[in-house]
Design a protein around this motif. Structure first.
Motif, PDB file in Angstrom:
ATOM      1  N   GLY C  50     -29.947  46.846  13.852  1.00 26.95           N
ATOM      2  CA  GLY C  50     -30.483  46.404  15.142  1.00 26.95           C
ATOM      3  C   GLY C  50     -30.986  44.974  15.123  1.00 26.95           C
ATOM      4  N   LEU C  51     -31.124  44.413  13.923  1.00 26.84           N
ATOM      5  CA  LEU C  51     -31.698  43.076  13.791  1.00 26.84           C
ATOM      6  C   LEU C  51     -30.863  42.019  14.522  1.00 26.84           C
ATOM      7  N   GLY C  52     -29.565  42.098  14.335  1.00 26.26           N
ATOM      8  CA  GLY C  52     -28.669  41.139  14.986  1.00 26.26           C
ATOM      9  C   GLY C  52     -28.771  41.251  16.496  1.00 26.26           C
ATOM     10  N   ALA C  53     -28.848  42.497  16.977  1.00 27.50           N
ATOM     11  CA  ALA C  53     -28.928  42.712  18.425  1.00 27.50           C
ATOM     12  C   ALA C  53     -30.204  42.084  18.984  1.00 27.50           C
ATOM     13  N   ILE C  54     -31.319  42.299  18.281  1.00 21.38           N
ATOM     14  CA  ILE C  54     -32.592  41.762  18.783  1.00 21.38           C
ATOM     15  C   ILE C  54     -32.576  40.229  18.761  1.00 21.38           C
ATOM     16  N   THR C  55     -32.043  39.663  17.697  1.00 25.98           N
ATOM     17  CA  THR C  55     -31.959  38.201  17.610  1.00 25.98           C
ATOM     18  C   THR C  55     -31.155  37.650  18.789  1.00 25.98           C
ATOM     19  N   LEU C  56     -30.050  38.332  19.084  1.00 23.19           N
ATOM     20  CA  LEU C  56     -29.204  37.869  20.177  1.00 23.19           C
ATOM     21  C   LEU C  56     -29.899  38.024  21.537  1.00 23.19           C
ATOM     22  N   VAL C  57     -30.616  39.142  21.698  1.00 30.41           N
ATOM     23  CA  VAL C  57     -31.343  39.359  22.958  1.00 30.41           C
ATOM     24  C   VAL C  57     -32.383  38.251  23.139  1.00 30.41           C
ATOM     25  N   VAL C  58     -33.113  37.951  22.070  1.00 36.20           N
ATOM     26  CA  VAL C  58     -34.146  36.903  22.149  1.00 36.20           C
ATOM     27  C   VAL C  58     -33.500  35.561  22.509  1.00 36.20           C
ATOM     28  N   SER C  59     -32.375  35.259  21.856  1.00 39.25           N
ATOM     29  CA  SER C  59     -31.703  33.987  22.100  1.00 39.25           C
ATOM     30  C   SER C  59     -31.254  33.870  23.562  1.00 39.25           C
ATOM     31  N   HIS C  60     -30.684  34.957  24.099  1.00 38.02           N
ATOM     32  CA  HIS C  60     -30.217  34.909  25.496  1.00 38.02           C
ATOM     33  C   HIS C  60     -31.381  34.919  26.478  1.00 38.02           C
ATOM     34  N   ALA C  61     -32.450  35.627  26.121  1.00 30.57           N
ATOM     35  CA  ALA C  61     -33.637  35.636  26.997  1.00 30.57           C
ATOM     36  C   ALA C  61     -34.196  34.216  27.117  1.00 30.57           C
ATOM     37  N   LYS C  62     -34.163  33.480  26.016  1.00 33.30           N
ATOM     38  CA  LYS C  62     -34.664  32.092  26.052  1.00 33.30           C
ATOM     39  C   LYS C  62     -33.796  31.226  26.966  1.00 33.30           C
ATOM     40  N   LYS C  63     -32.480  31.476  26.918  1.00 29.18           N
ATOM     41  CA  LYS C  63     -31.583  30.691  27.775  1.00 29.18           C
ATOM     42  C   LYS C  63     -31.881  30.965  29.251  1.00 29.18           C
ATOM     43  N   ILE C  64     -32.187  32.219  29.551  1.00 32.22           N
ATOM     44  CA  ILE C  64     -32.500  32.561  30.945  1.00 32.22           C
ATOM     45  C   ILE C  64     -33.816  31.902  31.345  1.00 32.22           C
ATOM     46  N   GLN C  65     -34.765  31.968  30.432  1.00 33.05           N
ATOM     47  CA  GLN C  65     -36.089  31.394  30.713  1.00 33.05           C
ATOM     48  C   GLN C  65     -35.977  29.881  30.980  1.00 33.05           C
ATOM     49  N   ARG C  66     -35.102  29.236  30.201  1.00 30.59           N
ATOM     50  CA  ARG C  66     -34.922  27.778  30.351  1.00 30.59           C
ATOM     51  C   ARG C  66     -34.025  27.426  31.536  1.00 30.59           C
ATOM     52  N   ARG C  67     -33.396  28.475  32.131  1.00 22.33           N
ATOM     53  CA  ARG C  67     -32.389  28.259  33.182  1.00 22.33           C
ATOM     54  C   ARG C  67     -31.319  27.272  32.692  1.00 22.33           C
ATOM     55  N   ALA C  68     -30.858  27.493  31.452  1.00 19.96           N
ATOM     56  CA  ALA C  68     -29.875  26.585  30.849  1.00 19.96           C
ATOM     57  C   ALA C  68     -28.638  26.479  31.741  1.00 19.96           C
ATOM     58  N   ALA C  69     -28.280  25.271  32.113  1.00 23.02           N
ATOM     59  CA  ALA C  69     -27.198  25.042  33.079  1.00 23.02           C
ATOM     60  C   ALA C  69     -25.871  25.609  32.584  1.00 23.02           C
ATOM     61  N   GLY C  70     -25.214  26.355  33.478  1.00 22.39           N
ATOM     62  CA  GLY C  70     -23.898  26.888  33.156  1.00 22.39           C
ATOM     63  C   GLY C  70     -23.887  28.015  32.141  1.00 22.39           C
ATOM     64  N   VAL C  71     -25.065  28.446  31.719  1.00 20.29           N
ATOM     65  CA  VAL C  71     -25.141  29.444  30.660  1.00 20.29           C
ATOM     66  C   VAL C  71     -25.983  30.655  31.062  1.00 20.29           C
ATOM     67  N   TRP C  72     -27.081  30.374  31.781  1.00 18.31           N
ATOM     68  CA  TRP C  72     -28.077  31.433  31.953  1.00 18.31           C
ATOM     69  C   TRP C  72     -27.544  32.648  32.722  1.00 18.31           C
ATOM     70  N   ALA C  73     -26.631  32.402  33.660  1.00 19.71           N
ATOM     71  CA  ALA C  73     -26.100  33.527  34.435  1.00 19.71           C
ATOM     72  C   ALA C  73     -25.307  34.469  33.521  1.00 19.71           C
ATOM     73  N   PHE C  74     -24.564  33.895  32.581  1.00 19.39           N
ATOM     74  CA  PHE C  74     -23.807  34.728  31.633  1.00 19.39           C
ATOM     75  C   PHE C  74     -24.765  35.502  30.729  1.00 19.39           C
ATOM     76  N   SER C  75     -25.836  34.826  30.322  1.00 19.81           N
ATOM     77  CA  SER C  75     -26.831  35.486  29.471  1.00 19.81           C
ATOM     78  C   SER C  75     -27.482  36.648  30.223  1.00 19.81           C
ATOM     79  N   ALA C  76     -27.751  36.412  31.501  1.00 15.85           N
ATOM     80  CA  ALA C  76     -28.373  37.481  32.305  1.00 15.85           C
ATOM     81  C   ALA C  76     -27.421  38.673  32.407  1.00 15.85           C
ATOM     82  N   TRP C  77     -26.152  38.373  32.656  1.00 18.75           N
ATOM     83  CA  TRP C  77     -25.154  39.447  32.736  1.00 18.75           C
ATOM     84  C   TRP C  77     -25.081  40.211  31.406  1.00 18.75           C
TER      85      TRP C  77
END
Lengths: 211, 276, 218
Positions: C50-77
């Motif tokens: 589960g470690l890899g999954a959590i790391t990835l969730v954290v990484s994508h959550a940060k992208k959403i939080q930052r509203r990273a252009a062109g990326v955050w919508a994919f991370s949210a999905w």
């Protein structure tokens, strides 16, 4: 396998077909939104599969035995959970203990395991002459014996490849190149075999060829 | 620019042109099959002959260490071997080292009609997914129940007639490992080498290269290489299947690769003098 | 003191477990202690999935939080679809003992995961084809040997090779059965030496990369 008739199966088949086109839009066209969407979908579902498998497996091999009285299974469960301290900078050092168990077991088993099949057996096989007297068998035996000795000498990295080592190491590199060439040929088979399967699926869903 | 020759132009073709040529080229043989004959590799024949030495009641362990992505490479050979094993009257234990092992088991189960005549738990068992690398393979060798207390469906092993007598590697008569990665190494190091258990490999094509020295040294009694090995095994058992069907596509795509290599080298040597 | 249990004790645990595996193999045949440790290692490896999954969730959550252009919508999905498929699988497991017990999860497993998995990896087939054209050239003797062996093997693996000329599969088969053996055997031998050297360094606490340590840091 016949073409499915159940609505959910047909829907699934077409979903898979569309997802495939979305992914291949990247090499066949360029990076685009649908490719990235499909890519993120794959990561999501792959992670979900991994997580579900983790939960079911941990329950089966650790939690259930523990609940049935094997109390000592609490130790690996705690150690396993300690792996997650990797995510917390201040307590990251705790994760070194479960890693130590994994590394210790891994190296212990790996090191004892390679001695015979990877070293002893290979040396014995290299220097064992063929049982029959056919000329081709002897040629292959000499080729493999000389080739292996020269190729191994190429990895003598503590000495400069000059003097007596110059020609054996150069010859060794050629033997390695032949090996890598065959490996490359097999890589082509592997990759194109997988791609052939996709081309087949593309046509099957369209009912151009039978499923 | 005016001095640009045909060879220069050929060297600068957009790579997408190649992708499209390959993609379309792969489809043609499915629509218009050629049906070229295939020869049998010695390592595949040895694998088949090794399976024929199985006797009624022998227990064979099949490790599915490939995911759905490598089905086309490893599944046809696994299916063909399973058919031979069951027809020899041997018992089968299947395990999976990828998280999608359940799907691979479903695929194997549905591709081998012989299972329908056999009884689950008595003639064959699916133990499910496992992970842990070399440690888990070594541990299964000493005590299967510590890694698989139940089968994949939650039935305790002692309730399965086949598993009552199977506790460790000593109760297994043969191992087949279908691989895309390192699991074959683990089985060779922890099962085949220390316990002398006969082992064969059903691998992706690169593993046929990597494991050839093990086959030559006698640790593996046979190797099936990718879909080509699958097609050879299908030919040996006289039942053409999924691998046989894609052989024509492989012929066309491999010819295209050779044509690309030739063209590239002709262009390279034609323009080499000028580059100097 | 903290350095002792943060570092030295960890190296000691690795060394002791490695030695236990050796002792079992070379002196005892089977040893209950070694078996128990292997079982523990297996359970730890399972939990760590589960470690890899959590790391990835954290990484994508940060992208959403930052509203990273062109990326955050994919991370949210990604996070939404992950939650749906994971929870459906969990529900299936709770009800039937298998994730596939839930029809929704089973459908995702069969018709989303499977075709995507089977599609993504073969992409390299495209690249290998264009790479053959762009990079596979006989620039020197080394490359020529690689090219010759590769071409014969390619024409052996495909049935068409034998149809063009009967000699292709004969020569190609020789490369597969004998020609490649010295090179591949060498990789096995030097790889084994490498593993032994790396293992002994780990045993002595000299190799620490896998603990997440960096030179001079935590």
């Amino acid at each position: 396998m016949a073409y499915p008739t159940a609505p959910l199966e047909v829907l699934g088949l077409w979903t898979g077909w569309l997802l495939m086109l979305m992914i291949y839009s990247y090499p066949l066209y360029k990076e685009n939104i649908v490719f990235r969407w499909a890519e993120h979908t794959y990561i999501a579902v792959m992670l979900a599969v991994n997580l579900v498998m983790m939960v079911t497996n941990v329950n089966r091999i650790a939690i259930q035995p523990m609940l049935q009285g094997q109390i000592h299974y609490i130790i690996p469960i705690i150690l396993g959970l300690a792996m997650y301290t990797l995510l917390v900078a201040d307590y990251r050092w705790i994760s070194r203990y479960p890693i130590a168990v994994l590394v210790g077991a891994g190296f212990g088993l790996g090191m004892r395991g390679v001695l015979i099949p990877n070293l002893l057996d290979q040396v014995v096989s290299t220097i064992t002459p063929p049982a029959g007297g056919a000329a081709m068998d002897w040629f292959n035996f000499i080729y493999i014996a000389i080739g292996t000795i020269c190729a191994v000498s190429y990895f003598l990295l503590t000495y400069e490849h000059t003097g007596a080592l110059r020609y054996p190491t150069r010859l060794g590199r050629w033997f390695i190149m032949i090996g890598l060439g065959a490996y490359f040929g097999n890589t082509v088979l592997f990759r194109l075999s997988m791609l052939s399967g996709r081309a087949q699926f593309f046509l099957q869903v369209l009912k151009i060829i039978p499923m | 620019m005016s001095s640009e020759t045909i060879w220069d132009k050929l060297q600068n073709i957009d790579r997408k042109v190649f992708y499209w040529i390959l993609w379309i080229g792969l489809m043609i043989p499915f629509i218009r099959p050629i049906g070229l004959p295939i020869s049998i590799a010695p390592s595949t024949r040895d694998l088949y002959n090794g399976l024929l030495t199985l006797e009624e009641g022998d227990v064979v362990w099949i490790n599915i260490a490939f995911g759905v992505s490598a089905w086309i490479d490893c599944m046809p050979a696994t299916v063909a071997c399973t058919k031979v094993i069951l027809r020899q009257g041997a018992k089968l234990i299947v395990v999976g080292a990828y998280t999608d092992a359940d799907l691979s088991w479903d695929k194997l189960r549905n591709s081998v009609p012989d299972f329908d005549q056999l009884e689950y738990g008595k003639d064959y068992v699916y133990l499910g997914y496992y992970t842990g690398g070399e440690a888990v393979v070594a541990q299964i060798a000493s005590d299967i129940r510590s890694v698989f207390p139940t089968d994949a469906y939650g039935t305790p092993l002692d309730e399965l007639p086949l598993m009552k007598e199977v506790n460790s590697v000593h109760d297994i008569d043969m191992v087949l490992s279908g691989d895309t990665g390192d699991w074959g190494d683990y089985y060779m190091r922890q099962w085949a080498s220390p316990y002398g258990i006969p082992m064969a490999e059903i691998g992706i094509a690169m593993l046929a290269s990597s494991y050839m020295p093990f086959y030559k040294s006698g640790l593996l009694f046979g190797i099936s290489s990718s879909s080509r090995g699958g097609a050879e095994l299908e030919k040996l058992i006289g039942e053409p299947g999924e691998a046989t069907v894609i052989m024509d596509a492989l012929s066309v795509s491999h010819l295209m690769v050779i044509a690309a290599v030739l063209l590239a080298n002709i262009g390279y040597f034609a323009t080499r003098g000028r580059r100097r | 003191m903290s350095e002792v249990y943060k570092r030295e004790l960890v190296y000691l645990v690795t060394a002791v477990i490695t030695v236990i595996m050796f002792v079992e193999y070379f002196f005892l045949g089977t040893w209950q202690l070694a078996e128990t440790l292997r079982t523990y290692a297996t359970i730890i490896a399972n939990i760590a999935l589960g470690l890899g999954a959590i790391t990835l969730v954290v990484s994508h959550a940060k992208k959403i939080q930052r509203r990273a252009a062109g990326v955050w919508a994919f991370s949210a999905w990604l996070l939404i679809f992950l939650a749906i498929s994971f929870l459906s699988g969990l529900a299936g497991w709770a009800m039937t003992g298998s994730g596939q017990g839930n029809p929704m999860y089973d459908w995702f497993f069969r018709y989303v995961y499977t075709p995507l998995g089977q599609t993504l990896y073969p992409i390299t087939g495209f690249y290998i084809f264009s790479a053959c054209y762009r990079a596979f050239r006989a620039r020197n003797i080394d490359a020529a040997l690689l090219l010759i062996a590769g071409c014969f093997v390619i024409l052996t693996n495909a049935p068409v090779g034998g149809a063009i000329w009967g000699g292709f599969p004969i020569i190609g088969r020789w490369f597969l059965d004998y020609g490649q053996v010295p090179g591949m055997r060498t990789f096995l031998i030097v790889g084994a030496f490498g593993m032994l050297a790396y293992g002994f360094r780990a045993l002595l606490g000299r190799e620490r990369g896998f603990y997440g340590e960096v030179a001079g840091g935590e």
